[in-house]
Design a protein around this motif. Structure first.
Motif, PDB file in Angstrom:
ATOM      1  N   UNK A  45       0.933   4.838   6.867  1.00  0.00           N
ATOM      2  CA  UNK A  45       1.493   4.033   5.787  1.00  0.00           C
ATOM      3  C   UNK A  45       0.492   3.729   4.685  1.00  0.00           C
ATOM      4  N   UNK A  46      -0.791   3.853   4.985  1.00  0.00           N
ATOM      5  CA  UNK A  46      -1.812   3.541   3.976  1.00  0.00           C
ATOM      6  C   UNK A  46      -1.701   4.493   2.791  1.00  0.00           C
ATOM      7  N   UNK A  47      -2.086   3.995   1.618  1.00  0.00           N
ATOM      8  CA  UNK A  47      -2.018   4.798   0.396  1.00  0.00           C
ATOM      9  C   UNK A  47      -3.267   5.635   0.171  1.00  0.00           C
ATOM     10  N   UNK A  48      -4.334   5.353   0.921  1.00  0.00           N
ATOM     11  CA  UNK A  48      -5.574   6.120   0.763  1.00  0.00           C
ATOM     12  C   UNK A  48      -6.186   6.402   2.131  1.00  0.00           C
ATOM     13  N   UNK A  69      -0.953  18.502  -4.041  1.00  0.00           N
ATOM     14  CA  UNK A  69      -0.278  17.241  -4.350  1.00  0.00           C
ATOM     15  C   UNK A  69      -0.648  16.182  -3.310  1.00  0.00           C
ATOM     16  N   UNK A  70      -0.877  14.983  -3.783  1.00  0.00           N
ATOM     17  CA  UNK A  70      -1.237  13.891  -2.901  1.00  0.00           C
ATOM     18  C   UNK A  70      -2.729  13.708  -2.756  1.00  0.00           C
ATOM     19  N   UNK A  71      -3.513  14.697  -3.184  1.00  0.00           N
ATOM     20  CA  UNK A  71      -4.963  14.571  -3.162  1.00  0.00           C
ATOM     21  C   UNK A  71      -5.408  13.765  -4.372  1.00  0.00           C
ATOM     22  N   UNK A 105     -10.243  12.506  -0.688  1.00  0.00           N
ATOM     23  CA  UNK A 105      -9.520  11.234  -0.675  1.00  0.00           C
ATOM     24  C   UNK A 105      -8.072  11.571  -1.030  1.00  0.00           C
ATOM     25  N   UNK A 106      -7.150  11.160  -0.181  1.00  0.00           N
ATOM     26  CA  UNK A 106      -5.750  11.558  -0.371  1.00  0.00           C
ATOM     27  C   UNK A 106      -4.801  10.412  -0.049  1.00  0.00           C
ATOM     28  N   UNK A 107      -3.562  10.559  -0.477  1.00  0.00           N
ATOM     29  CA  UNK A 107      -2.512   9.582  -0.216  1.00  0.00           C
ATOM     30  C   UNK A 107      -1.675  10.098   0.949  1.00  0.00           C
ATOM     31  N   UNK A 108      -1.818   9.515   2.143  1.00  0.00           N
ATOM     32  CA  UNK A 108      -1.092  10.010   3.319  1.00  0.00           C
ATOM     33  C   UNK A 108       0.425   9.912   3.208  1.00  0.00           C
ATOM     34  N   UNK A 109       0.918   9.113   2.266  1.00  0.00           N
ATOM     35  CA  UNK A 109       2.366   9.048   2.090  1.00  0.00           C
ATOM     36  C   UNK A 109       2.878  10.246   1.295  1.00  0.00           C
ATOM     37  N   UNK A 110       1.961  10.992   0.683  1.00  0.00           N
ATOM     38  CA  UNK A 110       2.350  12.179  -0.078  1.00  0.00           C
ATOM     39  C   UNK A 110       1.935  13.475   0.602  1.00  0.00           C
ATOM     40  N   UNK A 111       0.785  13.482   1.253  1.00  0.00           N
ATOM     41  CA  UNK A 111       0.321  14.663   1.961  1.00  0.00           C
ATOM     42  C   UNK A 111      -0.355  14.207   3.253  1.00  0.00           C
TER      43      UNK A 111
END
Length: 228
Positions: A45-48, A69-71, A105-111
């Motif tokens: 759920x974390x954004x980073x 995408x998401x990175x 560094x990535x957004x786990x909600x996107x990738x």
């Protein structure tokens, strides 16, 4: 190992690569395999989040993941050795313990983390090669996964087993799952190298085909511009 890639020897390697680049096409990228999604890849759920991965020369590894995408950001650097040897010129003998690596560094909600591993072994690195990738030979060019926590380690070990049992490569998977020590950013001239030097001979021969393969195999994962 081939000649270094940014010092005088690397310049010679670039000239040699330029001589054959006209014969190269994206389909000739080494180890291009459309792998399945990770069977074990829990949502986060974390954004980073941060991933540290190695897959040969960090120029291409950084260049490919910067277009996923998401990175959020990708940084080239060194992992596995000490601060005293975390410099480009001190890693060439393979004795430093460092691998050329990237910190993503990535957004786990996107990738997801599993998707990053899928990209790594589909188009970036051949997981059946030990201490080499493409033209570069030595432990500094090993492919490796460096989990940042227990959840990432579970995904990593599961995915290596999954693609190994799937027989996608016809040879054993030899990628190590390494314990995180410390990531040391590489010198400024190595950052964003692929984006800043798209016509470099080494890039056009070895790394541009990887990005082309990403676009061909996973078009929905590709962003139109490089991550910062």
């Amino acid at each position: 190992m081939t000649a270094p890639r940014s010092l005088p020897g690397r310049i010679l390697a670039a000239f040699a690569a330029a001589a054959i680049v006209a014969q190269c096409t994206p389909a000739q990228a080494e180890s291009v395999v459309k792998l399945p999604a990770a069977a074990v890849d829990p949502s986060v759920k974390a954004k980073r989040a941060t991933a540290v991965l190695a897959g040969g020369c960090f120029w291409g590894v950084e260049g490919v993941f910067s277009r996923v995408k998401g990175v959020i950001s990708v940084e080239s650097g060194y992992h596995g050795g000490s601060a005293a040897t975390a410099r480009y010129e001190l890693t060439h003998d393979g004795k430093s313990g460092h691998a050329e690596a990237v910190r993503i560094v990535y957004d786990p909600t996107q990738v997801s983390y599993g998707t990053l591993l899928r990209v790594l072994f589909s188009v970036v690195a051949d997981p059946t090669l030990k201490n080499r990738q493409g033209p570069d030979v030595g432990s500094q060019y090993r492919a490796a996964i460096v989990p940042m926590d227990a959840a990432q380690r579970r995904v990593a070990t599961s995915y290596l087993a999954q693609i190994g049992k799937g027989g996608f490569f016809g040879r054993p998977i030899v990628v190590p799952v390494e314990s995180y020590k410390r990531f040391y950013p590489a010198e400024a001239n190595h950052q964003d190298f692929m984006r800043r030097n798209p016509t470099n001979g080494y890039i056009t021969r070895w790394d541009a085909p990887k990005l082309a393969a990403l676009k061909r195999l996973y078009p929905t994962l590709v962003r139109t511009t490089y991550a910062p």
